[in-house]
Design a protein around this motif. Structure first.
Motif, PDB file in Angstrom:
ATOM      1  N   ASP A 113      29.593  42.735  45.914  1.00  0.00           N
ATOM      2  CA  ASP A 113      30.954  42.205  45.921  1.00  0.00           C
ATOM      3  C   ASP A 113      31.328  41.779  47.336  1.00  0.00           C
ATOM      4  O   ASP A 113      31.790  42.591  48.126  1.00  0.00           O
ATOM      5  CB  ASP A 113      31.930  43.264  45.398  1.00  0.00           C
ATOM      6  CG  ASP A 113      33.313  42.677  45.151  1.00  0.00           C
ATOM      7  OD1 ASP A 113      33.540  41.492  45.474  1.00  0.00           O
ATOM      8  OD2 ASP A 113      34.181  43.421  44.641  1.00  0.00           O
ATOM      9  N   GLU A 114      31.098  40.537  47.663  1.00  0.00           N
ATOM     10  CA  GLU A 114      31.385  39.990  48.991  1.00  0.00           C
ATOM     11  C   GLU A 114      30.947  40.947  50.093  1.00  0.00           C
ATOM     12  O   GLU A 114      31.726  41.298  50.975  1.00  0.00           O
ATOM     13  CB  GLU A 114      32.890  39.709  49.138  1.00  0.00           C
ATOM     14  CG  GLU A 114      33.448  38.939  47.948  1.00  0.00           C
ATOM     15  CD  GLU A 114      34.563  37.986  48.318  1.00  0.00           C
ATOM     16  OE1 GLU A 114      34.493  37.388  49.400  1.00  0.00           O
ATOM     17  OE2 GLU A 114      35.488  37.843  47.511  1.00  0.00           O
ATOM     18  N   SER A 142      36.076  40.573  41.518  1.00  0.00           N
ATOM     19  CA  SER A 142      35.750  42.001  41.662  1.00  0.00           C
ATOM     20  C   SER A 142      35.873  42.725  40.326  1.00  0.00           C
ATOM     21  O   SER A 142      35.048  43.592  39.999  1.00  0.00           O
ATOM     22  CB  SER A 142      36.675  42.654  42.686  1.00  0.00           C
ATOM     23  OG  SER A 142      36.435  42.119  43.966  1.00  0.00           O
TER      24      SER A 142
END
Ligand SMILES: Nc1ncnc2c1ncn2[C@@H]1O[C@H](COP(=O)(O)OP(=O)(O)O)[C@@H](O)[C@H]1O
Ligand SMILES: [Mg+2]
Length: 252
Positions: free
Chosen positions: A161-162, A49
């Motif tokens: 991000d995911e 991240s």
């Protein structure tokens, strides 16, 4: 590779807020080609991240540089949109008003903004929910709205991000499929971080593996599966072999 659209040049980031300093990312170099779908995989807490936030101009690196089209990126750019794991929708705003937000901030005239909101909602298949509130939506729909809010700015680069990590496996598969369609249709460049190896193989042209913290790039895998990804590609032998190689490269 043609002139990369996005580059990291030896970027590092340390957090000094806690009792002991945490070196999150160390000397990462990477080039993203225009139109590429790059996935970055690595164990939890390895700095994924943090890396993505630096690539988006949201967090400055302590050393090194991020370059957008060859020029230093020191603040968020309208060319880059980010989709986070949590949709972060405003519960008091309708779906339309949530995705309009970035355009309102950018001062886009109301009529033009409305037109783009309608178009973008259609793109993510949620035109029927324009007037709904976030609490009326499923998790998958909320993430589609988050994607729509990112796309309405018409970025060239999408950083993810995911984004689908909190969703059930079937919804996630479906949203990944939709994401690939959007990427192709909009000729986007995409960089997605994930700890899900099969997701990375399904989406990417190339997968980078990060080492445990401090994150450095420890391996790189070109994914030469056909595009568009044929139905059932996840169950092919080649896919399985790639996923296994990448799994072997990830240390926790
Ligand atoms: N804002 C912050 N302040 C302090 N430490 C942070 C901050 N953001 C991340 N970290 C730390 O940096 C490391 C990497 O975090 P992160 O980039 O979120 O990893 P990942 O996304 O791979 O799980 C972790 O040890 C985390 O606790
Ligand atoms: Mg993370």
């Amino acid at each position: 590779m043609p002139q990369p659209i996005l580059q990291a040049r030896s970027i590092s980031k340390q957090f000094d807020s806690g009792a002991t300093p945490v070196l999150a990312v160390e000397h990462i170099d990477l080039d993203v080609a225009p139109g590429e779908f790059l996935c970055i995989a690595g164990p939890s807490g390895c700095g994924k991240s943090t890396l993505l936030q630096m690539l988006g101009g949201l967090t400055p690196p302590d050393s090194g540089q991020v370059l957008l089209n060859g020029a230093p990126l020191t603040e968020p750019s309208p060319e880059i949109s980010v989709v986070f794991q949590k949709p972060n929708l405003m519960p008091w705003r309708t779906v339309t008003d949530n995705i309009l937000l970035p355009l309102q901030i950018a001062g886009v005239p109301a009529a033009e903004a409305r037109r783009r909101a309608e178009q973008t909602l259609a793109l993510v298949g949620l035109s029927d929910f324009a007037g709904a509130y976030p609490q009326e939506l499923s998790g998958g729909m909320e993430q589609r709205i988050a994607v729509a809010r990112a796309l309405i700015q018409q970025p060239r680069i999408l950083l993810l991000d995911e984004p689908f990590a909190a969703l059930d496996a079937l919804t996630r598969e479906r949203l990944n499929d939709e994401l690939l369609h959007l990427w192709r249709r909009r000729k986007l460049t995409a960089v997605m971080v994930t700890h899900n190896i099969r997701e990375a193989v399904f989406l990417a042209d190339r997968v980078l593996v990060l080492s445990p913290r401090p994150g450095t790039i420890s391996a790189e895998f070109p994914i030469d599966l056909p595009r568009p990804r044929p139905p059932g590609v996840q169950y092919s032998q080649k896919f399985g072999a790639l996923a296994y190689q990448i799994r072997q490269a990830i240390t926790e």
